[in-house]
Design a protein around this motif. Structure first.
Motif, mmCIF file in Angstrom:
data_model
loop_
_atom_site.group_PDB
_atom_site.id
_atom_site.type_symbol
_atom_site.label_atom_id
_atom_site.label_comp_id
_atom_site.label_asym_id
_atom_site.label_seq_id
_atom_site.Cartn_x
_atom_site.Cartn_y
_atom_site.Cartn_z
ATOM 1 N N LEU B 29 0.827 -1.211 0.000
ATOM 2 C CA LEU B 29 0.000 0.000 0.000
ATOM 3 C C LEU B 29 0.858 1.256 0.000
ATOM 4 C CD1 LEU B 29 -2.764 -1.120 2.464
ATOM 5 C CD2 LEU B 29 -2.978 -0.745 0.036
ATOM 6 N N MET B 36 0.059 7.109 -6.268
ATOM 7 C CA MET B 36 -1.075 8.042 -6.323
ATOM 8 C C MET B 36 -0.576 9.471 -6.476
ATOM 9 S SD MET B 36 -4.234 7.008 -6.025
ATOM 10 C CE MET B 36 -5.121 8.281 -5.143
ATOM 11 N N ILE B 43 -2.201 13.982 -13.741
ATOM 12 C CA ILE B 43 -3.544 14.457 -14.076
ATOM 13 C C ILE B 43 -3.595 15.982 -13.972
ATOM 14 C CG2 ILE B 43 -4.879 14.469 -11.926
ATOM 15 C CD1 ILE B 43 -6.859 12.695 -13.331
ATOM 16 N N THR B 58 -5.269 23.353 -8.034
ATOM 17 C CA THR B 58 -5.906 22.670 -6.911
ATOM 18 C C THR B 58 -5.474 21.217 -6.833
ATOM 19 O OG1 THR B 58 -7.800 23.985 -7.546
ATOM 20 C CG2 THR B 58 -8.118 22.462 -5.751
ATOM 21 N N GLU B 59 -5.484 20.530 -7.991
ATOM 22 C CA GLU B 59 -5.147 19.108 -7.996
ATOM 23 C C GLU B 59 -3.708 18.908 -7.533
ATOM 24 O OE1 GLU B 59 -7.050 16.430 -8.721
ATOM 25 O OE2 GLU B 59 -5.365 15.065 -8.415
ATOM 26 N N VAL B 62 -3.677 19.624 -3.666
ATOM 27 C CA VAL B 62 -4.471 18.695 -2.858
ATOM 28 C C VAL B 62 -4.071 17.255 -3.129
ATOM 29 C CG1 VAL B 62 -6.775 17.749 -2.585
ATOM 30 C CG2 VAL B 62 -6.446 20.189 -2.554
ATOM 31 N N PHE B 71 -2.951 9.766 3.460
ATOM 32 C CA PHE B 71 -2.899 8.324 3.255
ATOM 33 C C PHE B 71 -1.731 7.720 4.028
ATOM 34 C CE2 PHE B 71 -5.810 8.524 -0.424
ATOM 35 C CZ PHE B 71 -6.557 7.400 -0.152
ATOM 36 N N LYS C 31 -7.208 0.140 0.180
ATOM 37 C CA LYS C 31 -7.146 -0.004 -1.271
ATOM 38 C C LYS C 31 -8.460 0.413 -1.909
ATOM 39 C CE LYS C 31 -4.310 -1.296 -4.481
ATOM 40 N NZ LYS C 31 -3.572 -2.534 -4.409
ATOM 41 N N LEU C 33 -10.405 2.770 -0.784
ATOM 42 C CA LEU C 33 -10.422 4.235 -0.799
ATOM 43 C C LEU C 33 -9.528 4.781 -1.910
ATOM 44 C CD1 LEU C 33 -10.467 5.183 2.957
ATOM 45 C CD2 LEU C 33 -12.176 5.683 1.241
ATOM 46 N N ILE C 34 -8.374 4.112 -2.130
ATOM 47 C CA ILE C 34 -7.509 4.525 -3.239
ATOM 48 C C ILE C 34 -8.267 4.388 -4.552
ATOM 49 C CG2 ILE C 34 -5.454 3.868 -4.523
ATOM 50 C CD1 ILE C 34 -4.069 3.293 -1.946
ATOM 51 N N SER C 37 -10.586 7.220 -4.996
ATOM 52 C CA SER C 37 -9.899 8.429 -5.458
ATOM 53 C C SER C 37 -9.659 8.369 -6.960
ATOM 54 C CB SER C 37 -8.557 8.592 -4.760
ATOM 55 O OG SER C 37 -8.715 8.617 -3.392
ATOM 56 N N LEU C 38 -9.242 7.183 -7.454
ATOM 57 C CA LEU C 38 -9.012 7.058 -8.893
ATOM 58 C C LEU C 38 -10.311 7.276 -9.660
ATOM 59 C CD1 LEU C 38 -6.659 3.970 -9.122
ATOM 60 C CD2 LEU C 38 -6.084 6.359 -9.388
ATOM 61 N N SER C 41 -10.961 10.902 -9.812
ATOM 62 C CA SER C 41 -10.066 11.552 -10.766
ATOM 63 C C SER C 41 -10.559 11.349 -12.191
ATOM 64 C CB SER C 41 -8.655 10.996 -10.638
ATOM 65 O OG SER C 41 -8.164 11.193 -9.362
ATOM 66 N N ALA C 42 -11.070 10.143 -12.476
ATOM 67 C CA ALA C 42 -11.570 9.873 -13.818
ATOM 68 C C ALA C 42 -12.719 10.814 -14.159
ATOM 69 C CB ALA C 42 -12.019 8.420 -13.915
ATOM 70 N N ILE C 81 -12.742 18.711 -6.207
ATOM 71 C CA ILE C 81 -11.447 18.166 -5.770
ATOM 72 C C ILE C 81 -11.296 18.357 -4.258
ATOM 73 C CG2 ILE C 81 -8.969 18.522 -5.875
ATOM 74 C CD1 ILE C 81 -9.217 19.041 -8.802
ATOM 75 N N ILE C 85 -11.112 15.386 -1.255
ATOM 76 C CA ILE C 85 -10.086 15.118 -0.246
ATOM 77 C C ILE C 85 -10.725 15.081 1.139
ATOM 78 C CG2 ILE C 85 -9.384 17.539 -0.144
ATOM 79 C CD1 ILE C 85 -7.068 14.699 0.513
ATOM 80 N N THR C 88 -12.513 11.744 1.422
ATOM 81 C CA THR C 88 -11.538 10.660 1.545
ATOM 82 C C THR C 88 -10.977 10.624 2.958
ATOM 83 O OG1 THR C 88 -10.946 10.984 -0.756
ATOM 84 C CG2 THR C 88 -9.459 9.684 0.558
#
Lengths: 112, 330, 116
Positions: B29, B36, B43, B58-59, B62, B71, C31, C33-34, C37-38, C41-42, C81, C85, C88
């Motif tokens: 992980l 990530m 992105i 922002t991206e 953050v 995380f 995992k 939660l990851i 997030s993905l 993002s998509a 965004i 966060i 999350t």
């Protein structure tokens, strides 16, 4: 005059690109963590400096050049610090640098 | 978008796809969280190439900054390794693949990237750009739409951020016990205080990061920026400070009470600007009545609510970080 | 068929489903939660792609440019965004409490403990 600047900036950009490529190959090919970090630092230092200098020549005397200079200054400050922090924490976590005879042994293994 | 830019954008997106595959595949992980961060940066660069400078900012702040730290904080309290599953989940793989193909099939009806005939470009975009020029007169249309035209929406989002922050504090505690007032600064919870070089560099950089945060906050009407970005950048600088100097010192700089007051105060400031519009005879969140000149009134309103957004976002993000970090220390 | 013009949407589809796969197929809560997030993002990428206008620039008026990409999707995603966060973080806080209560963050082990 313009052609001279263009040629100079292209030379810088190409050299920077070559350095980035060598750094990338080095990270993949080097045998252990510390030598890989050495290769990665090539992308941070020579690669980034040369590329940014090349773009600065293209930008000429403008605000963009000042901004690029600021970016360069931040890169020069942060990337050695990051490399230092990485190496220190790897050492504390117990990763030993491989010494000379270890490298020789792998060479023998590769030969055999 | 010129062909070169388009090709570069496609290159970045391909890297992004590879990175996400690696994130899902890896069992470690810690590696997943680091990847990530890379995915977030990729992105953000793609957003910038798609003309979304505000979103990219922002991206980057953050996604690559704060999210990674959170995380990692959670990983430190749980486990780094994911247990390997008994069997490959073929059913899920099949369903996911089929849905992906359906979505891709649906895209053939989409207007291609950048097409002027896309529905978004037809009515809304010209209207927003013209009206911003006429009614608000600030260069950054994103800020104008965010703060004025869609003010209700943004108020809702700020309250969601606030509520999520309160939820985290309920679940994890405020961490106030770990930093009881007057307790001596202990050395075992002192962050990276033993490492000289990162600390010195942090001292050099943190003022500049804070300065950038305030610039982004107050220059948000003229260049990419605004409350959300500024809040994230300021929070990132305070988080960096507490990583380097330790939790307790960071709580001495901005105590927990101040953080709570920031969380509440920002939302209240936003709401108060709305109510002020009501009192002065306009509608809720109608800034035109705030000044004798309606355009000036709009600009005042936007400035004030952006400050409210920035304060709340910074307060919530720093509080969340402290909640995670103090959980680890306890 | 316009491969270059639709590539962004295909990346959106792949990213969306990669994230979704992590959510449904991985037993590890972090995992999941990851993956979430993905997934988010998509969606962000999809929205920003909608707003792009060929030949346009970032929607900041007054630098001589006349064509602008749409500001509306950017506004929606900008706020999303920061909301993502925060949510999350809420999810991670729940995971921490689950870890404290059950001693595990693997879904099946938790359900075994809950079984009567």
């Amino acid at each position: 005059m313009n052609i001279a600047i263009d040629i100079a900036s292209w030379v810088l950009l190409t050299l920077g690109g070559v350095n980035l490529l060598i750094g990338g190959i080095g990270v993949l090919r080097m045998p252990d963590f510390y030598t890989r970090m050495h290769a990665a630092s090539l992308t941070d230092s020579m690669g980034a400096i040369l590329v940014i200098l090349g773009i600065m020549l293209q930008a000429g005397l403008s605000l963009a050049t000042v901004k690029l200079g600021a970016i360069l200054a931040f890169l020069l400050l942060t990337s050695p610090t990051a490399a230092n922090a990485l190496a220190v924490s790897a050492l504390l976590a117990g990763m030993k640098p491989r010494t000379g005879d270890a490298v020789q042994r792998t060479n023998h293994e590769a030969d055999a | 978008m010129s062909t070169i830019t388009l090709l570069f954008s496609i290159f970045l997106l391909t890297l992004l796809m590879i990175t996400t595959m690696a994130i899902v595949r890896t069992r470690n992980l810690f590696v997943a969280v680091m990847l990530m961060g890379i995915a977030s940066l990729l992105i953000a660069a793609s957003f910038f190439l798609l003309d979304a400078a505000d979103v990219a900012l922002t991206e980057a702040a953050v996604g690559a900054g704060i999210s990674t730290v959170l995380f990692l904080g959670a990983l430190a309290l749980t486990s780094e390794r994911e247990r390997s599953p008994s069997s490959l989940p073929l059913l899920s793989l099949g369903i996911v693949a089929i849905v992906a193909l359906i979505v891709i099939y649906a895209t053939f009806d989409q207007p291609p990237l950048g097409s002027p005939s896309a529905p978004v470009q037809a009515h809304l975009t010209p209207w927003y750009i013209e009206s911003t020029r006429e009614l608000i007169d600030i260069p950054n249309v994103v800020t104008a739409v965010l703060a004025s035209f869609r003010g209700y929406d943004t108020l809702g989002e700020v309250i969601v951020v606030f509520t999520a922050g309160v939820g985290v504090l309920f679940l994890l505690g405020t961490g106030a016990s770990a930093s009881a007032a007057g307790a001596p600064l202990s050395e075992d919870n002192a962050g990276l205080r033993h490492y000289l070089i990162p600390r010195i560099l942090g001292r050099l950089l943190i003022p500049f990061i804070l300065l950038l945060g305030f610039y982004v906050q107050f220059h948000g009407e003229y260049s990419p920026g605004g409350g959300f970005q500024a809040g994230a950048i300021v929070a990132a600088s305070i988080i960096l400070y507490s990583l380097l100097e330790g939790e307790q010192r960071a709580l001495l700089v901005i105590p927990q009470g101040v953080l709570l007051a920031m969380m509440v105060g920002g939302v209240l400031l936003y709401g108060a600007v709305g109510v002020a519009g009501l009192v002065l005879g306009g509608n809720f969140l109608d800034y035109s009545v705030l000044d004798s000149d309606p355009v000036k009134g709009q600009q005042w309103g936007i400035l004030l609510i952006e400050i409210g957004i920035g304060i709340t976002v910074a307060g919530v993000l720093i509080s969340i970080f402290h909640a995670f970090a103090s959980r680890g220390a306890a | 068929m316009d491969i270059l013009g639709l590539y962004h949407y295909w990346v959106f589809a792949v990213l969306l489903m990669t994230g979704f796969y992590a959510i449904v197929a991985k037993p590890n809560l972090i995992k999941k939660l990851i993956g979430l997030s993905l997934f988010q993002s998509a969606v962000f990428l999809c929205y920003i792609t909608f707003g792009k206008l060929a030949g346009g620039t970032a929607p900041i008026v007054g630098k001589g440019a006349e064509l602008f990409s749409s500001p509306l999707p950017q506004v929606l995603i900008l706020t999303a965004i920061v909301v993502s966060i925060s949510t999350t973080a809420l999810g991670l806080a729940l995971v921490l409490r689950i870890k404290e209560a059950y001693g595990s963050i693997e879904e099946d082990e938790i359900q075994e403990q809950d079984a009567p």
